[in-house]
Motif scaffolding. Structure first.
Motif, short mmCIF file in Angstrom:
data_model
loop_
_atom_site.label_atom_id
_atom_site.label_comp_id
_atom_site.label_asym_id
_atom_site.label_seq_id
_atom_site.Cartn_x
_atom_site.Cartn_y
_atom_site.Cartn_z
N THR A 187 0.83 -1.20 0.00
CA THR A 187 0.00 0.00 0.00
C THR A 187 0.87 1.25 0.00
OG1 THR A 187 -1.70 -1.17 1.26
CG2 THR A 187 -1.82 1.25 1.24
N THR A 188 0.53 2.21 -0.87
CA THR A 188 1.25 3.48 -0.90
C THR A 188 0.76 4.35 0.26
OG1 THR A 188 1.42 3.37 -3.31
CG2 THR A 188 1.75 5.53 -2.27
N SER A 214 0.06 7.70 2.09
CA SER A 214 -0.23 9.10 1.74
C SER A 214 0.00 9.97 2.96
CB SER A 214 -1.68 9.23 1.26
OG SER A 214 -1.97 10.57 0.93
#
Length: 385
Positions: A2-3, A5
């Motif tokens: 998962t990126t 943010s």
């Protein structure tokens, strides 16, 4: 994967270079003259008071604004040492270190996009503190060895439309002690341009030349100044995280609301120990300054000898030097010093405008045992430049 943010404030805030310099000590086995933490013990009476408070079960939440007896002692200290009459019920807040005090002061005053004047070289925390509230730093660069403030260098910054100015006296990292004339000039400009002042006075009692004057005591500044102070430097308890703010009732009420929902309260048993510290006689504070002056004078000649052109500080327990004799850039100089001389100092980039491509300067801390300073001096003298 998962990126993540991240928020803009998280991206803007960089890792502390002071703590990074301390890590050189572990990597190279260097002597730590970087981080401002003493390597000698706190006064026994304070430690005993903390132990007694814990044993007596002062271990639950304290009054969010601070234990009333401690707030009364702070008000008495402000009257005695700063000539400022303070109401402990409405104008004093005990918080988790001067660091939290500075943060809640900025949260109270600064909106997104407001400009805040800071003086370069500046204490490392000011830039990330501003990032957390969306404030924009406005820099005025001071020059060694006097770090002099004049109307010619100040007024253009005020004309840009700043909301507040941060003043650190005695100053970290330069050891500058602001004069009455300089503070009166700041007071004049603050009133002329409707600017607030936040004063970082944590090194108040570590003074070698001049006098400590709180800006709040200058005519016209009583209601537009937030004093930020604490116990860590004066009483050798940097790990306890005990500080306080003093401000007008309106500003204090706002800071208290923010403080309450950030930390609730400062550590209850340690507030009892801080009261013990506040009851020390004048001899303690006199001896504190004399002892640090002696340590300063142990380190200074060695830095002169190896060509670092140190600026003799008038207060606080740091010494600012040139770094160009070691390397063309401060970061390189700090790394080489730690690796070859086995002495860790903080690079000047830590205290400088973040957009500067090349920075000169090193900061040495002399809040150390005599044996530590002696060993560091011996190492420094072996450095081949």
């Amino acid at each position: 994967m998962t990126t993540v943010s991240l928020s803009q404030r998280a991206i803007q805030i960089k890792e502390s270079q002071i703590r990074e310099a301390s890590r050189y000590c572990e990597k190279f086995g260097a002597i730590n003259l970087a981080q401002g933490l003493p390597d000698f013990p706190a006064p026994e009476a304070i430690k005993e008071s903390a132990r007694a408070a814990i044993a007596l079960d002062f271990n639950q939440y304290a009054d969010s604004w601070g234990w009333d007896k401690l707030r009364n002692a702070i008000a008495s200290k402000m009257q005695r040492d700063n000539h400022i009459t303070v109401d402990p019920e409405t104008e004093v807040t005990v918080c988790c270190g001067a660091t939290e005090g500075l943060n809640i002061a900025l949260m109270t005053l600064i909106n997104q996009g407001d400009r805040v004047l800071i003086f370069e070289p500046f204490y490392e925390n000011y830039i990330p503190n501003l990032a957390t509230v969306g404030g924009i730093p406005e820099f005025v660069t001071l020059q060694p060895p006097q770090w002099e403030i004049t109307q010619e260098i100040l007024e253009p910054a005020f004309k840009k439309g700043i909301k507040a100015v941060i003043i650190n006296s005695p100053a970290n990292p330069t050891g500058k002690v602001w004069t009455r004339a300089e503070l009166e000039l700041i007071a004049q400009l603050c009133q002329q341009y409707n600017v607030y002042a936040i004063t970082d006075e944590i090194y108040e009692y570590i003074l070698y030349e001049g006098e400590h004057i709180s800006l709040m005591s200058i005519a016209g500044m009583r209601d537009r100044t937030i004093v930020v102070n604490g116990f860590s430097k004066t009483f050798c308890i940097t790990g306890w995280r005990l500080g306080y703010t003093v401000a007008s009732p309106e500003l204090t009420a706002a800071m208290r609301r923010i403080h309450d929902f950030i930390t609730i309260c400062a550590p209850a048993p340690l507030q009892h120990a801080a009261l013990t510290a506040m009851e020390f006689g004048r001899e303690y504070f006199t001896n504190l300054a004399l002892d640090y002056k002696r340590k300063r004078d142990m380190l200074y000649p060695a830095l002169v000898e190896i060509g670092l052109a140190p600026v003799l500080p008038k207060g606080a327990y740091y010494m600012w030097t040139d770094s160009s004799a070691i390397a063309p850039d401060a970061d390189q100089a700090a790394f080489r010093l730690a690796k070859e001389a086995l002495v860790a100092a903080v690079p000047g980039s830590c205290f400088s405008h973040p957009d500067r491509e090349k920075v000169n300067g090193l900061r040495f801390c002399f809040a150390k045992k005599d044996s530590t300073i002696e060993a560091a001096v011996e190492n420094l003298r072996k450095l081949k430049l």
